[in-house]
Design a protein around this motif. Structure first.
Motif, PDB file in Angstrom:
ATOM      1  N   MET A 134       0.799  -1.002  -0.035  1.00 18.96           N
ATOM      2  CA  MET A 134       0.177  -0.115  -0.038  1.00 18.96           C
ATOM      3  C   MET A 134       1.156   1.273   0.030  1.00 18.96           C
ATOM      4  O   MET A 134       1.858   1.373   0.673  1.00 18.96           O
ATOM      5  CB  MET A 134      -0.578  -0.026   1.297  1.00 18.96           C
ATOM      6  CG  MET A 134      -1.788  -1.253   1.483  1.00 18.96           C
ATOM      7  SD  MET A 134      -2.532  -1.056   3.114  1.00 18.96           S
ATOM      8  CE  MET A 134      -3.697   0.164   3.121  1.00 18.96           C
ATOM      9  N   LEU A 135       0.533   2.257  -0.704  1.00 17.47           N
ATOM     10  CA  LEU A 135       1.247   3.492  -0.626  1.00 17.47           C
ATOM     11  C   LEU A 135       1.140   4.065   0.761  1.00 17.47           C
ATOM     12  O   LEU A 135      -0.049   3.827   1.461  1.00 17.47           O
ATOM     13  CB  LEU A 135       0.676   4.396  -1.576  1.00 17.47           C
ATOM     14  CG  LEU A 135       1.045   4.494  -2.939  1.00 17.47           C
ATOM     15  CD1 LEU A 135       0.553   5.590  -3.996  1.00 17.47           C
ATOM     16  CD2 LEU A 135       2.658   4.825  -3.245  1.00 17.47           C
ATOM     17  N   PRO A 136       2.015   4.991   0.929  1.00 14.13           N
ATOM     18  CA  PRO A 136       2.055   5.702   2.292  1.00 14.13           C
ATOM     19  C   PRO A 136       0.562   6.382   2.678  1.00 14.13           C
ATOM     20  O   PRO A 136       0.278   6.904   1.478  1.00 14.13           O
ATOM     21  CB  PRO A 136       3.234   6.451   2.592  1.00 14.13           C
ATOM     22  CG  PRO A 136       4.291   5.688   1.429  1.00 14.13           C
ATOM     23  CD  PRO A 136       3.313   5.070   0.391  1.00 14.13           C
ATOM     24  N   ARG A 137       0.231   6.389   3.434  1.00 18.35           N
ATOM     25  CA  ARG A 137      -0.967   7.406   3.558  1.00 18.35           C
ATOM     26  C   ARG A 137      -0.761   8.721   3.442  1.00 18.35           C
ATOM     27  O   ARG A 137      -1.731   9.440   2.699  1.00 18.35           O
ATOM     28  CB  ARG A 137      -1.550   7.498   5.313  1.00 18.35           C
ATOM     29  CG  ARG A 137      -2.064   6.094   5.715  1.00 18.35           C
ATOM     30  CD  ARG A 137      -2.508   5.925   6.953  1.00 18.35           C
ATOM     31  NE  ARG A 137      -3.498   4.939   7.283  1.00 18.35           N
ATOM     32  CZ  ARG A 137      -4.220   4.616   8.365  1.00 18.35           C
ATOM     33  NH1 ARG A 137      -4.544   5.743   9.012  1.00 18.35           N
ATOM     34  NH2 ARG A 137      -4.804   3.772   8.236  1.00 18.35           N
ATOM     35  N   HIS A 138       0.288   9.385   3.412  1.00 18.76           N
ATOM     36  CA  HIS A 138       0.454  10.850   3.255  1.00 18.76           C
ATOM     37  C   HIS A 138       0.654  10.982   1.613  1.00 18.76           C
ATOM     38  O   HIS A 138       0.397  12.216   1.198  1.00 18.76           O
ATOM     39  CB  HIS A 138       1.516  11.601   3.806  1.00 18.76           C
ATOM     40  CG  HIS A 138       2.935  10.808   3.766  1.00 18.76           C
ATOM     41  ND1 HIS A 138       3.427  10.725   2.709  1.00 18.76           N
ATOM     42  CD2 HIS A 138       3.714  10.198   4.678  1.00 18.76           C
ATOM     43  CE1 HIS A 138       4.743  10.028   2.947  1.00 18.76           C
ATOM     44  NE2 HIS A 138       4.744   9.477   4.211  1.00 18.76           N
ATOM     45  N   GLU A 139       0.914   9.987   1.037  1.00 17.47           N
ATOM     46  CA  GLU A 139       0.779   9.742  -0.372  1.00 17.47           C
ATOM     47  C   GLU A 139      -0.487   9.551  -1.139  1.00 17.47           C
ATOM     48  O   GLU A 139      -0.453   9.605  -2.366  1.00 17.47           O
ATOM     49  CB  GLU A 139       1.979   9.081  -0.920  1.00 17.47           C
ATOM     50  CG  GLU A 139       3.323   9.058  -0.333  1.00 17.47           C
ATOM     51  CD  GLU A 139       3.890  10.320  -0.999  1.00 17.47           C
ATOM     52  OE1 GLU A 139       3.574  10.714  -2.191  1.00 17.47           O
ATOM     53  OE2 GLU A 139       4.748  11.031  -0.418  1.00 17.47           O
ATOM     54  N   ARG A 140      -1.378   9.333  -0.316  1.00 17.62           N
ATOM     55  CA  ARG A 140      -2.706   9.028  -0.947  1.00 17.62           C
ATOM     56  C   ARG A 140      -3.593  10.407  -0.926  1.00 17.62           C
ATOM     57  O   ARG A 140      -3.443  11.347  -0.400  1.00 17.62           O
ATOM     58  CB  ARG A 140      -3.465   8.039  -0.095  1.00 17.62           C
ATOM     59  CG  ARG A 140      -2.596   6.694   0.020  1.00 17.62           C
ATOM     60  CD  ARG A 140      -3.620   5.919   0.911  1.00 17.62           C
ATOM     61  NE  ARG A 140      -2.761   4.718   1.648  1.00 17.62           N
ATOM     62  CZ  ARG A 140      -3.221   4.030   2.649  1.00 17.62           C
ATOM     63  NH1 ARG A 140      -4.413   4.273   2.925  1.00 17.62           N
ATOM     64  NH2 ARG A 140      -2.634   3.140   3.353  1.00 17.62           N
ATOM     65  N   ASP A 141      -4.652  10.263  -1.850  1.00 17.13           N
ATOM     66  CA  ASP A 141      -5.702  11.046  -1.861  1.00 17.13           C
ATOM     67  C   ASP A 141      -6.671  11.299  -0.744  1.00 17.13           C
ATOM     68  O   ASP A 141      -6.768  10.288  -0.080  1.00 17.13           O
ATOM     69  CB  ASP A 141      -6.510  10.821  -3.427  1.00 17.13           C
ATOM     70  CG  ASP A 141      -6.662  12.327  -3.969  1.00 17.13           C
ATOM     71  OD1 ASP A 141      -6.581  13.201  -3.529  1.00 17.13           O
ATOM     72  OD2 ASP A 141      -7.217  12.218  -5.046  1.00 17.13           O
ATOM     73  N   VAL A 142      -7.020  12.615  -0.606  1.00 14.52           N
ATOM     74  CA  VAL A 142      -8.028  12.808   0.573  1.00 14.52           C
ATOM     75  C   VAL A 142      -9.390  13.219   0.115  1.00 14.52           C
ATOM     76  O   VAL A 142      -9.628  13.858  -1.061  1.00 14.52           O
ATOM     77  CB  VAL A 142      -7.314  13.647   1.565  1.00 14.52           C
ATOM     78  CG1 VAL A 142      -6.119  13.244   2.163  1.00 14.52           C
ATOM     79  CG2 VAL A 142      -7.226  15.279   0.978  1.00 14.52           C
TER      80      VAL A 142
END
Length: 352
Positions: A134-142
C-alpha cells in the motif's frame, strides 16, 4: 515468532506434531500428497508402518490433514497450516549479507512512490510470489467535498472532489426520491465528517458505520452514506496499491487453471478487495497470515497472504506483504516480509 491472524487451539502430541511438521515441509517442497512410507523415512523415527498410519489417522480426525480422493497420501488442511505456523515453525532471521543486498536497492531512491515500487518488486523477486504494498497514507488522495444533486425520478448525481482537485461523478439510483434540501443537508453532513481524511479511511468508516448503525440510523443519512460509499469506491485510485510478480503464481499447479488465474489476475488489476484486506492489517502488531478462506475473499481461497505494517516514527503508514499458494515456504517468506517493511520504513524516514 511472528504474530498471526487467528489461532490454533488443537492439542497435539509431540510425536503427532513432529509428523505434521514433516508432512507440511514435504508438501511445501513438491505440492504432492505425502504417503506413510515417505513420512516414516523423513521423520527419522524407527516406527512400524501401522504406527505411522495410526498417527496419520489421528491427525486426520483432528482436521489437520486430509486425504485427496485420488491418492493414498495426505495433504495439510488450513487448520494444519495454522497450527504449523503458530506452533511448529522456527523462523530464522535473514543473514546480514541478504539484508544489506536488499537495503542497497532502496538507497539511491528519494521518491516515496519509487521506494514503494522497489519494495513491491523486491518482495516478489526474493519470494517468487506476488508482492503487494500500500502507498504511504500521506501519499494518498484525501476526501475534500461531496455534493448530492437531484436528477429526474429516483436518481441522484453524486459529485466527489478529492484533495488534488480531481472531480468524480457517479449517477446513483435510489430507493426513493429526495428533495434538493434533503440532499444539501446530507452533503453538508458528509463533507463535515470526512473532509481531510484519506480515501481508504473514508471508505473503511463508511462501511463500518453502515454495518454497525443500520437499525438506528435515520433513513436519509443511511441512504446518503450508501451514495457516498459508491462514489468513493469508484473514485479510489488504483495506484494506492502496487502489485508485482503476479505471473509468479502461474508456476504453482494448484493455481494454474485458466479460470483461477483469470480470477486472481482480475483481483490484482481491480485491487479494491486486496486493499480492503490489507486495511484490516493496519492495526496488527507484526506479521499476520491469512490462510485461504480466512481472508473472507473467495478468489484467495487457495492462497495465503503474509502481511506486516510499516511504520515511521510510530505511525503506521501502510501494509505490505506477499500473496501465494497456501504451500508457500513460510520459514523463508516471513523474515523477507518483515525485513522489507523495516527497510521501506527506514528509507521513507530518510526521504521525509
Amino acid at each position: 515468532m511472528a504474530g498471526t491472524h487467528g489461532s490454533s487451539e488443537t492439542k497435539v502430541s509431540e510425536r503427532a506434531s513432529h509428523f505434521l511438521k514433516t508432512l507440511i515441509e514435504h508438501h511445501i517442497r513438491d505440492g504432492q500428497p505425502v504417503g506413510s512410507r515417505t513420512l516414516s523415512k523423513e521423520t527419522g523415527l524407527d516406527l512400524s508402518p501401522a504406527t505411522v498410519r495410526n498417527v496419520m489417522s489421528d491427525l486426520e480426525e483432528m482436521g489437520l490433514v486430509s486425504s485427496p480422493h485420488t491418492s493414498a497420501g495426505r495433504v495439510p488442511t488450513l487448520l494444519g497450516y495454522r497450527l504449523f505456523v503458530d506452533s511448529l515453525l522456527t523462523i530464522k532471521p535473514l543473514d546480514e549479507i541478504d539484508v544489506n543486498a536488499l537495503r542497497c536497492e532502496f538507497e539511491p531512491l528519494d521518491d516515496a512512490t519509487a521506494l514503494v515500487d522497489t519494495a513491491s518488486r523486491l518482495l516478489s523477486g526474493v519470494t517468487r510470489l506476488a508482492g503487494v504494498v500500500m502507498l504511504p497514507r500521506h501519499e494518498r488522495d484525501v476526501f475534500r467535498q461531496i455534493e448530492l444533486l437531484p436528477l429526474s425520478g429516483k436518481k441522484v448525481l453524486a459529485i466527489l472532489v478529492t484533495g488534488e482537485g480531481e472531480v468524480h461523478n457517479r449517477i446513483i439510483h435510489t430507493e426513493r426520491a429526495f428533495t434538493p434540501a434533503q440532499l444539501v443537508e446530507a452533503s453538508n453532513f458528509l463533507t463535515e465528517v470526512f473532509t481531510g481524511q484519506d480515501m481508504v479511511e473514508v471508505r473503511r468508516r463508511l462501511l463500518e458505520d453502515l454495518q454497525a448503525t443500520h437499525e438506528r440510523m435515520d433513513e436519509l443519512l443511511h441512504q446518503a452514506m450508501e451514495m457516498a460509499q459508491r462514489v468513493v469506491e469508484s473514485a479510489e485510485h488504483k495506484d494506492q496499491l502496487l502489485v508485482s510478480g503476479q505471473t509468479n503464481l502461474m508456476h504453482f499447479d494448484e493455481l494454474a487453471s485458466m479460470d483461477r488465474l483469470k480470477a486472481l489476475f482480475e483481483a490484482f488489476s481491480e485491487k479494491r478487495e486486496i486493499l480492503y484486506l490489507l486495511d484490516r492489517c493496519i492495526k496488527a502488531d507484526g506479521v499476520q497470515i491469512f490462510f485461504g478462506g480466512e481472508s473472507g475473499y473467495e478468489v484467495l481461497d487457495d492462497c495465503s497472504l503474509v502481511t506486516t505494517p510499516y511504520r515511521v516514527d510510530g505511525e503506521v503508514l501502510g501494509v505490505l506483504g506477499v500473496i501465494g499458494p497456501t504451500r508457500m515456504d513460510y520459514q523463508r517468506v516471513i523474515p523477507v516480509v518483515d525485513v522489507t517493511a523495516r527497510l521501506l520504513a527506514a528509507a521513507l524516514r530518510q526521504h521525509n
